[in-house]
Design an enzyme around this catalytic site. Structure first.
Site, PDB file in Angstrom:
ATOM      1  N   LYS A  14       0.871  -1.173   0.000  1.00  0.00           N
ATOM      2  CA  LYS A  14       0.000   0.000   0.000  1.00  0.00           C
ATOM      3  C   LYS A  14       0.907   1.223   0.000  1.00  0.00           C
ATOM      4  O   LYS A  14       1.974   1.204   0.630  1.00  0.00           O
ATOM      5  CB  LYS A  14      -0.909   0.000   1.227  1.00  0.00           C
ATOM      6  CG  LYS A  14      -1.862  -1.172   1.264  1.00  0.00           C
ATOM      7  CD  LYS A  14      -2.664  -1.165   2.557  1.00  0.00           C
ATOM      8  CE  LYS A  14      -3.530  -2.386   2.664  1.00  0.00           C
ATOM      9  NZ  LYS A  14      -2.852  -3.544   3.205  1.00  0.00           N
ATOM     10  N   ASP A 150       4.466   0.783  14.754  1.00  0.00           N
ATOM     11  CA  ASP A 150       3.163   0.700  15.425  1.00  0.00           C
ATOM     12  C   ASP A 150       3.344   0.666  16.944  1.00  0.00           C
ATOM     13  O   ASP A 150       2.578   1.274  17.686  1.00  0.00           O
ATOM     14  CB  ASP A 150       2.412  -0.564  15.010  1.00  0.00           C
ATOM     15  CG  ASP A 150       1.899  -0.529  13.575  1.00  0.00           C
ATOM     16  OD1 ASP A 150       2.182   0.436  12.841  1.00  0.00           O
ATOM     17  OD2 ASP A 150       1.204  -1.498  13.193  1.00  0.00           O
TER      18      ASP A 150
END
Length: 170
Positions: A14, A150
Site C-alpha cells: 500500500k 506501530d
C-alpha cells in the site's frame, strides 16, 4: 516537497504520495496478490483539475521488487512522480519495534539489523515490512527513509495502564 509512504505486507504493498507544501495527496494505491498468477494494482492520482483518476492493472507480479517497479511505472505514467529525485523522503510502516524504537527513526544498517532481529515478535509483518524497506533503499538510495513503528504508540502508555489486569509474573 514530496513524501512517499509505504506499507509493505507479505502479499501486498500500500502506498500514498503526499505533496507536503500544499498538504495534498497526489496519489495512493494498493498492489495485491503479489506472487500469485494475477496481481491487481489499483492506483488513484490527482489530475490537473484536482479530481482523482483511477488506473487499474491486472498483471502477474512475481515479488516485491517487481511490485515496486510496477508502482514506480504507474506513478510516472500518471505524472504524480516523474523521477525518484523528486522525493524528499520515504516513510515505512513497521509493525514491531520492540523496546528499541520509541519514535520515527531514520533507517540505516543498524536499524535494518534490529528490525530483522525483532521479526520473531511480529513474524507475519516485520519480514514483509523489512522487504519493502530493502527494496525501496535499493531503488532510492539517495532518499532519506524513515521507519514508523506501530509499537511506538504503546511506549507512552503509563505502567499502570499496560500492566493492568496482568498477573505480576507476566
Amino acid at each position: 516537497m514530496k513524501i512517499l509512504v509505504i506499507n509493505s505486507g507479505s502479499s501486498s504493498i500500500k502506498y500514498r504520495l503526499f505533496e507536503m507544501t500544499a498538504r495534498t495527496v497526489l496519489a495512493s494505491g494498493v498492489l495485491e496478490q503479489i506472487g500469485e498468477a494475477e496481481s491487481r494494482l489499483t492506483h488513484h492520482n490527482r489530475n490537473a483539475q484536482g479530481q482523482m483518476d483511477t488506473i487499474e492493472k491486472s498483471v502477474a507480479v512475481a515479488d516485491h521488487q517487481a511490485g515496486f517497479a510496477l508502482i514506480g511505472a504507474v506513478l510516472r505514467e500518471s505524472g504524480a512522480l516523474r523521477h525518484i529525485s523528486e522525493l524528499s523522503g520515504i516513510g515505512h510502516r513497521v509493525v514491531h519495534g520492540g523496546e528499541e524504537f520509541r519514535k520515527p527513526t531514520l533507517i540505516d544498517k543498524k536499524v535494518i539489523d534490529t528490525i530483522r532481529r525483532l521479526s520473531p515478535l511480529a513474524p507475519l509483518h516485520n519480514p514483509a515490512n523489512l522487504l519493502g524497506i530493502e527494496v525501496a533503499m535499493q531503488s532510492a538510495p539517495q532518499v532519506p527513509q524513515v521507519a514508523v513503528f506501530d509499537t511506538a504508540f504503546h511506549q507512552s502508555i503509563p505502567v499502570h495502564a499496560f500492566r493492568y489486569a496482568l498477573p505480576e509474573e507476566l
